[in-house]
Design an enzyme around this catalytic site. Sequence first.
Site, PDB file in Angstrom:
ATOM      1  N   ASP A   1       0.579  -1.112  -0.005  1.00  0.00           N
ATOM      2  CA  ASP A   1      -0.086  -0.001   0.155  1.00  0.00           C
ATOM      3  C   ASP A   1       0.794   0.869   0.218  1.00  0.00           C
ATOM      4  O   ASP A   1      -0.161   2.305   0.066  1.00  0.00           O
ATOM      5  CB  ASP A   1      -1.265  -0.171   1.621  1.00  0.00           C
ATOM      6  CG  ASP A   1      -2.022  -1.477   0.614  1.00  0.00           C
ATOM      7  OD1 ASP A   1      -2.200  -1.781   0.177  1.00  0.00           O
ATOM      8  OD2 ASP A   1      -2.631  -1.900   2.403  1.00  0.00           O
TER       9      ASP A   1
ATOM     10  N   LYS B   1       1.749   1.933  -4.668  1.00  0.00           N
ATOM     11  CA  LYS B   1       2.644   1.359  -6.684  1.00  0.00           C
ATOM     12  C   LYS B   1       0.957   1.627  -7.545  1.00  0.00           C
ATOM     13  O   LYS B   1       1.820   2.023  -8.487  1.00  0.00           O
ATOM     14  CB  LYS B   1       2.355  -0.256  -6.301  1.00  0.00           C
ATOM     15  CG  LYS B   1       3.656  -0.627  -5.076  1.00  0.00           C
ATOM     16  CD  LYS B   1       3.582  -1.884  -5.093  1.00  0.00           C
ATOM     17  CE  LYS B   1       2.177  -2.591  -4.478  1.00  0.00           C
ATOM     18  NZ  LYS B   1       1.831  -1.762  -3.082  1.00  0.00           N
TER      19      LYS B   1
ATOM     20  N   GLY C   1      -4.916  -4.515  -4.386  1.00  0.00           N
ATOM     21  CA  GLY C   1      -5.151  -3.340  -3.921  1.00  0.00           C
ATOM     22  C   GLY C   1      -4.838  -2.204  -4.284  1.00  0.00           C
ATOM     23  O   GLY C   1      -4.546  -1.204  -3.838  1.00  0.00           O
ATOM     24  N   HIS C   2      -4.830  -1.642  -5.166  1.00  0.00           N
ATOM     25  CA  HIS C   2      -4.078  -0.428  -6.691  1.00  0.00           C
ATOM     26  C   HIS C   2      -4.701   0.427  -6.997  1.00  0.00           C
ATOM     27  O   HIS C   2      -5.970   0.177  -7.405  1.00  0.00           O
ATOM     28  CB  HIS C   2      -3.019  -1.082  -7.648  1.00  0.00           C
ATOM     29  CG  HIS C   2      -2.024  -2.250  -7.121  1.00  0.00           C
ATOM     30  ND1 HIS C   2      -1.037  -2.545  -7.410  1.00  0.00           N
ATOM     31  CD2 HIS C   2      -1.948  -2.162  -5.754  1.00  0.00           C
ATOM     32  CE1 HIS C   2      -0.379  -3.450  -7.545  1.00  0.00           C
ATOM     33  NE2 HIS C   2      -0.702  -3.295  -5.776  1.00  0.00           N
TER      34      HIS C   2
ATOM     35  N   GLN D   1       1.599  -6.432  -3.019  1.00  0.00           N
ATOM     36  CA  GLN D   1       2.133  -6.501  -1.749  1.00  0.00           C
ATOM     37  C   GLN D   1       3.583  -5.522  -1.967  1.00  0.00           C
ATOM     38  O   GLN D   1       3.670  -4.455  -2.060  1.00  0.00           O
ATOM     39  CB  GLN D   1       2.186  -7.987  -1.140  1.00  0.00           C
ATOM     40  CG  GLN D   1       1.153  -8.216  -1.463  1.00  0.00           C
ATOM     41  CD  GLN D   1       0.379  -8.671  -2.712  1.00  0.00           C
ATOM     42  OE1 GLN D   1       1.013  -9.618  -3.430  1.00  0.00           O
ATOM     43  NE2 GLN D   1      -0.811  -8.851  -2.863  1.00  0.00           N
TER      44      GLN D   1
HETATM   45  P1  GDP Z   1      -0.729  -0.089  -3.483  1.00  0.00           P
HETATM   46  O1  GDP Z   1      -1.274  -1.247  -3.112  1.00  0.00           O
HETATM   47  O2  GDP Z   1       0.669   0.322  -3.393  1.00  0.00           O
HETATM   48  O3  GDP Z   1      -1.357   0.002  -4.703  1.00  0.00           O
HETATM   49  O4  GDP Z   1      -1.308   1.049  -2.270  1.00  0.00           O
HETATM   50  P2  GDP Z   1      -2.688   1.744  -2.371  1.00  0.00           P
HETATM   51  O5  GDP Z   1      -3.680   2.055  -3.838  1.00  0.00           O
HETATM   52  O6  GDP Z   1      -3.422   0.192  -1.713  1.00  0.00           O
HETATM   53  O7  GDP Z   1      -2.338   2.797  -1.145  1.00  0.00           O
HETATM   54  C1  GDP Z   1      -2.137   4.290  -1.098  1.00  0.00           C
HETATM   55  C2  GDP Z   1      -3.165   5.180  -0.821  1.00  0.00           C
HETATM   56  O8  GDP Z   1      -2.417   6.879  -0.709  1.00  0.00           O
HETATM   57  C3  GDP Z   1      -4.814   5.257  -1.922  1.00  0.00           C
HETATM   58  O9  GDP Z   1      -5.258   5.854  -2.004  1.00  0.00           O
HETATM   59  C4  GDP Z   1      -3.589   6.357  -2.731  1.00  0.00           C
HETATM   60  O10 GDP Z   1      -5.291   6.750  -3.740  1.00  0.00           O
HETATM   61  C5  GDP Z   1      -3.254   7.119  -2.211  1.00  0.00           C
HETATM   62  N1  GDP Z   1      -2.052   8.305  -2.438  1.00  0.00           N
HETATM   63  C6  GDP Z   1      -1.495   7.371  -3.241  1.00  0.00           C
HETATM   64  N2  GDP Z   1      -0.116   8.412  -3.082  1.00  0.00           N
HETATM   65  C7  GDP Z   1      -0.433   9.656  -2.225  1.00  0.00           C
HETATM   66  C8  GDP Z   1      -0.537  10.591  -2.096  1.00  0.00           C
HETATM   67  O11 GDP Z   1       0.858  10.629  -2.496  1.00  0.00           O
HETATM   68  N3  GDP Z   1      -0.628  11.314  -0.814  1.00  0.00           N
HETATM   69  C9  GDP Z   1      -1.605  11.101  -0.463  1.00  0.00           C
HETATM   70  N4  GDP Z   1      -2.166  11.780   0.137  1.00  0.00           N
HETATM   71  N5  GDP Z   1      -2.801  10.029  -0.804  1.00  0.00           N
HETATM   72  C10 GDP Z   1      -1.904   8.710  -2.088  1.00  0.00           C
HETATM   73  P1  IMO Z   2      -0.940  -4.267  -1.805  1.00  0.00           P
HETATM   74  O1  IMO Z   2      -0.012  -4.975  -3.916  1.00  0.00           O
HETATM   75  C1  IMO Z   2      -1.239  -4.675   2.299  1.00  0.00           C
HETATM   76  C2  IMO Z   2      -1.404  -8.398   3.954  1.00  0.00           C
HETATM   77  C3  IMO Z   2      -2.476  -9.391   4.642  1.00  0.00           C
HETATM   78  C4  IMO Z   2      -1.875  -9.994   5.516  1.00  0.00           C
HETATM   79  C5  IMO Z   2      -0.927 -10.763   4.793  1.00  0.00           C
HETATM   80  C6  IMO Z   2      -0.938 -12.135   3.987  1.00  0.00           C
HETATM   81  O2  IMO Z   2      -1.633  -3.354  -2.418  1.00  0.00           O
HETATM   82  O3  IMO Z   2      -0.067  -3.368  -1.690  1.00  0.00           O
HETATM   83  P2  IMO Z   2      -2.261 -13.255   2.361  1.00  0.00           P
HETATM   84  O4  IMO Z   2      -4.045 -13.112   1.360  1.00  0.00           O
HETATM   85  O5  IMO Z   2      -1.581 -12.589   0.577  1.00  0.00           O
HETATM   86  O6  IMO Z   2      -2.569 -14.113   2.330  1.00  0.00           O
HETATM   87  O7  IMO Z   2      -2.604 -11.995   3.351  1.00  0.00           O
HETATM   88  O8  IMO Z   2      -0.405  -9.770   3.480  1.00  0.00           O
HETATM   89  N1  IMO Z   2      -1.340  -8.308   2.519  1.00  0.00           N
HETATM   90  C7  IMO Z   2      -1.682  -6.742   2.448  1.00  0.00           C
HETATM   91  N2  IMO Z   2      -0.726  -5.530   2.470  1.00  0.00           N
HETATM   92  N3  IMO Z   2      -1.276  -4.909   0.832  1.00  0.00           N
HETATM   93  C8  IMO Z   2      -1.002  -5.700  -0.005  1.00  0.00           C
HETATM   94  O9  IMO Z   2      -0.998  -5.666  -1.173  1.00  0.00           O
HETATM   95  C9  IMO Z   2      -1.804  -6.513   0.693  1.00  0.00           C
HETATM   96  N4  IMO Z   2      -1.845  -8.113  -0.507  1.00  0.00           N
HETATM   97  C10 IMO Z   2      -1.452  -8.635   0.818  1.00  0.00           C
HETATM   98  O10 IMO Z   2      -2.561  -8.312   5.081  1.00  0.00           O
HETATM   99  O11 IMO Z   2      -1.167  -9.190   6.597  1.00  0.00           O
HETATM  100 MG    MG Z   3      -3.034  -1.518  -2.058  1.00  0.00          MG
END
Ligand code: GDP
Ligand code: IMO
Ligand code: MG
Length: 431
Positions: free
Chosen positions: A14, A17, A41-42, A226
Amino acid sequence: MAQNVVVIGSQWGDEGKGKIVDWLAEQTSGVVRFQGGHNAGHTLVVGGRKTILRLIPSGILHEKLDCYIGSGVVVSPEALLGEIDELTAAGVKNVEGRLKIAPTATLILPYHIALDQAREASRGAQKIGTTGRGIGPAYEDKVARRAVRVVDLFDAGSLAGKVRANVELYNVQLQHLHNAPPVSFDEIMAKIEGFKARVLPMVHDVARTLYEKNARGERLLFEGAQGTLLDIDYGTYPFVTSSNCSAGAAAAGAGVPPHMLDYVLGIVKAYTTRVGSGPFPTELFDDVGAGLAERGNEFGSVTGRPRRCGWFDAAALKRSIQINGITGMCITKLDVMDGMKEIKICTGYEFEGRHTDILPFGADAVAKCTPVYETLPGWAESTFGAQSYDALPENARRYLKRIEEVCGAPVAIISTGPDREQTILLQHPFA
Ligand code: GDP
Ligand code: IMO
Ligand code: MG
């Protein structure tokens, strides 16, 4: 000059990416997922409009771009088709026609999900906090050599036998180890019949196409899911995911030669978050942590669970930089730190009576780490949406410089908001 770039998560996932992959994708001829599944979840925000991708590569909003799902991914056909339908309903063109899936990718079927959830329930307080999407059991099938793979869907002669053998195995575990209801062979076969015809046209020799694109000099972007501290080998085992999510996995998971991967962009959140169980040395349990969670909107994009928040951990980053060979870092969510009086950076730990400057391996060792901090002044000004380095307050620049110094890798990109445009470019990965 880099032709192919790997984007990986440098912390516990998270990091942002998806935003950066979407932003970089415009420059490429394809985006490739190489591991993980719909546990990811991207989040992409374009012109204020939010899209959350789980399995589909984060290049899909660029309407001419092909997106690839490599062999290292575990694919839930139901999740995949659901996601395609959501995107199509949102007006994204020709998603199905632009999505190519490796025939050797492992399928996630209903028994994986049932077992993932039953196991977590049985573990009680010891639970890993998985996403409950069947990721771990699917990877187990793969290494146990009993997986049903994408290609198997189209071999009518062997499919039923493979599914039946797994249903029998899983039902023993579900009923006798976990006191959970069994899964039905007939229902699973009916589901497969329901989605097979839609999956078939997307099956593609991904490895060959990527090889040929590379040979023609076209750019490719490899999208990790991840993060390195969730890597099955190098993370906080057993509180990890079930795949290698470090840069090395891109070659094996996409089916390309390692020498093709010439730039590793590590996505690094300006603080640290973690969702699920497991040790987290710099975790904050006070108002400061609650403030980061609130301003950063730190709720899981897949499960909605609150993310645990803490200070930036440079000693964990050092591990990540070494394992991935990070060429440049993208620091995200800098704006979330706005208004903090002071900011701490963890530069090492007290660990078993001595000092160490790098995160040890595995949950047991990490749980014994007490962070050692240095304190920097914060900044009162807003950095939200900033698009130039010069527009950043002096103390924000100082924070970034200190991160570079302690971690030993350069900052290439800074993200100051969720939208594609809210980005500061210092050094373009493809330049
Ligand atoms: P990922 O799994 O690495 O793709 O990241 P996620 O999408 O799960 O979580 C990142 C969260 O931060 C999302 O809600 C994005 O919309 C938000 N986000 C990404 N970059 C920024 C930033 O520079 N500032 C803020 N405030 N939010 C951001
Ligand atoms: P993105 O790509 C954050 C965590 C779960 C749990 C552990 C194992 O959005 O960054 P799983 O279902 O993979 O067997 O769970 O890994 N986890 C993540 N945490 N971002 C993710 O993906 C994750 N995918 C799995 O919360 O702790
Ligand atoms: Mg994510």
